[in-house]
Design an enzyme around this catalytic site. Structure first.
Site, PDB file in Angstrom:
ATOM      1  N   THR A  82       0.831  -1.209   0.000  1.00 43.57           N
ATOM      2  CA  THR A  82       0.000   0.000   0.000  1.00 43.57           C
ATOM      3  C   THR A  82       0.861   1.253   0.000  1.00 43.57           C
ATOM      4  O   THR A  82       0.582   2.213  -0.725  1.00 43.57           O
ATOM      5  CB  THR A  82      -0.954   0.001   1.209  1.00 43.57           C
ATOM      6  N   ASN A 168      -5.830 -10.673  -6.805  1.00 42.36           N
ATOM      7  CA  ASN A 168      -5.823 -11.277  -5.475  1.00 42.36           C
ATOM      8  C   ASN A 168      -7.052 -12.135  -5.197  1.00 42.36           C
ATOM      9  O   ASN A 168      -7.014 -13.020  -4.341  1.00 42.36           O
ATOM     10  CB  ASN A 168      -5.708 -10.190  -4.401  1.00 42.36           C
ATOM     11  N   GLN A 198       0.817 -10.328  -5.800  1.00 42.33           N
ATOM     12  CA  GLN A 198       0.482 -11.751  -5.878  1.00 42.33           C
ATOM     13  C   GLN A 198       1.360 -12.503  -6.884  1.00 42.33           C
ATOM     14  O   GLN A 198       1.184 -13.709  -7.070  1.00 42.33           O
ATOM     15  CB  GLN A 198      -0.994 -11.917  -6.269  1.00 42.33           C
ATOM     16  N   SER A 218       4.839  -7.005  -1.470  1.00 39.32           N
ATOM     17  CA  SER A 218       4.573  -7.126  -0.035  1.00 39.32           C
ATOM     18  C   SER A 218       5.148  -8.430   0.485  1.00 39.32           C
ATOM     19  O   SER A 218       4.995  -9.483  -0.143  1.00 39.32           O
ATOM     20  CB  SER A 218       3.059  -7.081   0.205  1.00 39.32           C
ATOM     21  N   GLY A 219       5.803  -8.381   1.656  1.00 36.03           N
ATOM     22  CA  GLY A 219       6.446  -9.564   2.210  1.00 36.03           C
ATOM     23  C   GLY A 219       5.480 -10.590   2.770  1.00 36.03           C
ATOM     24  O   GLY A 219       5.696 -11.791   2.642  1.00 36.03           O
ATOM     25  N   HIS A 220       4.387 -10.142   3.385  1.00 31.66           N
ATOM     26  CA  HIS A 220       3.527 -11.093   4.095  1.00 31.66           C
ATOM     27  C   HIS A 220       2.682 -11.956   3.163  1.00 31.66           C
ATOM     28  O   HIS A 220       2.039 -12.894   3.601  1.00 31.66           O
ATOM     29  CB  HIS A 220       2.636 -10.368   5.108  1.00 31.66           C
ATOM     30  N   THR A 256      14.042   5.229  10.039  1.00 34.64           N
ATOM     31  CA  THR A 256      14.958   4.114  10.288  1.00 34.64           C
ATOM     32  C   THR A 256      14.391   2.835   9.691  1.00 34.64           C
ATOM     33  O   THR A 256      13.227   2.494   9.895  1.00 34.64           O
ATOM     34  CB  THR A 256      15.172   3.926  11.805  1.00 34.64           C
ATOM     35  N   CYS A 347      -9.456  -7.808   2.470  1.00 38.44           N
ATOM     36  CA  CYS A 347      -9.558  -6.381   2.758  1.00 38.44           C
ATOM     37  C   CYS A 347     -10.985  -5.874   2.590  1.00 38.44           C
ATOM     38  O   CYS A 347     -11.264  -4.717   2.878  1.00 38.44           O
ATOM     39  CB  CYS A 347      -8.620  -5.593   1.836  1.00 38.44           C
TER      40      CYS A 347
END
Length: 598
Positions: A82, A168, A198, A218-220, A256, A347
């Site tokens: 996002t 998705n 995806q 996106s990592g997740h 950071t 979502c």
């Protein structure tokens, strides 16, 4: 108090909702824990602890570029897709303003089946930057593929175009090479963003060999933790930081860096690049998994229909609907079997239909009943076998039991009382239920809902007083067949061509408050169901009454051919009109005419 460490999945849970998120692989989890505990330095620090952290950051970036084929351009670590989408849209529209282009009346193009993050980001920055462009959704066909002619027609007037690599909800994969030819033929310089969330781990990417300007990841979605992602930015593509103040990420994204998350991506990238690894399965194996799961699902739900063609979708997604069965009921079955699936995009869990399937032009019932089953490329054969066995057990339970239990022990059918509307597409069926008396009448049954009605009656032990219609029916109609299955003794033998029991007059001891004569009535608990007319009947349902009291009309069930003068005579101040066809505009117009409002 329950703390996070007390919360864990059930021991026998089978998780098949990987398009929403994935569990974290053990080796990735170890990398995260090690980095938090042992390599906790700030990558911006110049001492050895900081330099160790910097090594993980820089090496992860190098490996990521290799995974997505980005030997040129930038890879910027973000909090997720996002943020990457927001950054891409801001960058593209800011560049347009700096160039002094006329923006009012131009288009911001996006695929009609895009994740909602895309059109919402376009609308947000379009308003905030004052570009005054028109958001325009690119249509898709019934396979979910983008309309290339529409793109060609509108691109010369577009400020930006956003498309998806893989959807998705359906897993539909766009042909990026063909898209690129069309885009660059008609608008060589238009900024192009491709949502690749995806796609990671499900196909090869060589982004530097394309003219894609921005690609968020996106990592997740691929066994990493939540809160980490990255954005590919093509060499020389316009860029404006979304987050400024500190200069981290070479000035592309201040703040950071999330080093534990980046360490997770480091390990993920290593796995994706390791040709000897056996964690991620080849496409052929994933395709076999999907076929095996589909076979089990068809056994459980014989009326299942797929909402996407396998030839156009990645092999890790199954999107289907079951004719006549709402998605909530199917979800309850899966939850009872400890199988986790989704009723669409995670979502959009509060939405009762799928905008993706709507955009594809599929029938309403598919959109309202859609279930998404998705697994990841690291799924094991044992998991698929267990899921199929569990699905088949659930199918047997459905055939032999009345219970559809969820994790919260909710049994919604047992709570139904009063007038209940069941819908299929634009058709409506009505059940008049008195739960305490265990009595029920059915008005205008729909073939696709017959199984559900029959199950409701059997499981809740209702005595069906009548199955009637607002239009004449033959002996082979749904109403006639349902009456034979459901009605109490005598109901199926003595009724007319709309299903009205000939003995109904015997129950009519209480008058109804209307200006036309009624043709008998039925007791359904403490309400009375009256009939007006016989050819195109109107059914009137009273309010709950005492045996000696008058009956006020609360509901009127009418067909398409109901005479206006009859309606005018039976409709009281409190009467709700219930039609077989869900046409709110027609109902409102008719009521205005009856009231003389024009």
């Amino acid at each position: 108090m329950v703390t996070p460490v007390h919360i864990r999945p059930k021991d026998d849970e089978i998780y098949l909702d990987c398009n929403a998120t994935t569990p974290v692989l053990p080796q990735i989890s170890r990398a995260v824990s090690h980095t938090m505990e042992q390599v906790f330095g700030n990558p911006s620090s110049s001492h050895i602890t900081g330099l160790q952290a910097r090594y993980i950051l820089d090496n992860a970036r190098r490996l990521g570029c290799e995974v997505i084929g980005a030997e040129r351009g930038q890879l910027v670590f973000t909090s997720g897709a996002t943020e990457g989408i927001q950054t891409a849209v801001l960058s593209a529209l800011t560049a347009v303003r700096k160039q002094g282009q006329v923006t009012a009346g131009k288009y911001l193009l996006y695929g009609a089946t895009e994740h909602k993050a895309v059109p919402q980001a376009l609308a947000h920055w379009n308003e905030l930057l004052g570009t005054k462009a028109e958001l325009k959704a690119i249509p898709v066909d019934r396979n979910g593929l983008l309309d290339l002619d529409f793109i060609a027609q509108h691109l010369p007037h577009a400020l930006m175009i956003s498309t998806m690599a893989v959807n998705n909800e359906t897993g539909v994969r766009q042909d990026l090479a063909t898209l690129e030819k069309v885009i660059r033929q008609h608008a060589p310089g238009v900024p192009w963003m491709v949502d690749c969330v995806q796609m990671l781990g499900k196909g090869q990417l060589q982004l530097a060999q394309t003219s894609i300007d921005y690609a968020p990841f996106s990592g997740h979605k691929l066994y990493g933790p939540k809160g980490i992602g990255f954005l590919y930015v093509r060499e020389h593509a316009a860029f404006t930081p979304l987050i400024i103040g500190g200069g981290q990420e070479q000035g592309f994204r201040s703040g950071t860096e999330n080093l534990p998350g980046i360490a997770a991506m480091h390990t993920l990238f290593e796995l994706l690049l390791d040709r000897e690894q056996q964690v991620f399965k080849p496409v052929a194996t994933l395709g076999a998994y999907r076929e095996q799961l589909l076979a089990a699902l068809r056994t459980a739900f014989p009326t299942l229909e797929l909402n996407h063609a396998f030839e156009y979708s990645v092999p890790t997604t199954l999107n289907f609907s079951v004719r006549g069965v709402p998605s909530r009921d199917i979800m309850d079955v899966f939850d009872a079997a400890n199988i986790r699936v989704s009723s669409g995009s995670a979502c959009s869990s509060k939405v009762t239909r799928s905008y993706v399937l709507d955009a594809m032009g599929l029938d309403d019932w598919r959109s309202q009943s859609a279930i998404r089953l998705s697994f990841g490329p690291a799924t094991e054969q044992a998991t698929v076998d267990a899921a199929c066995a569990r699905i088949e057990e659930a199918a047997q339970a459905l055939r032999h039991s009345c219970l559809l239990l969820s994790d919260t022990n909710e049994d919604f059918d047992s709570e139904l009382d009063g007038v209940v509307q069941l819908r299929f597409d634009a058709q409506c069926c009505y059940l008049v239920i008195d739960r305490s008396a265990r009595e029920m009448a059915v008005i205008d049954p729909i073939p696709q809902l017959a199984d559900r009605i029959e199950k409701l009656v059997a499981c809740q032990h209702y005595r069906v007083k009548a199955v009637v219609t607002t239009e004449p029916q033959g002996d082979d109609s749904t109403a006639a067949m349902l009456a034979q299955l459901l009605c109490a003794s005598g109901c199926d033998a003595e009724r007319d061509n709309v299903g009205w029991p000939l003995a109904a007059q015997a129950d009519c001891s209480t008058p109804v408050d209307c200006d036309v004569p009624t043709d008998g009535c039925l007791l359904v608990g403490n309400r009375r169901l009256y009939r007006v007319g016989s050819r195109q009947p109107v059914y009137l349902l009273s309010s709950p009454i005492e045996p000696t009291a008058g009956a006020r009309v609360d509901f009127a069930f009418v067909g398409e051919q109901a005479a206006p003068q009859v309606l005018e005579s039976v409709l009281g101040e409190h009467t709700l009109v219930c039609r077989k066809w869900d046409d709110d505009f027609a109902i409102a117009s008719q009521l205005r005419e009856l009231k003389g409002e024009g």
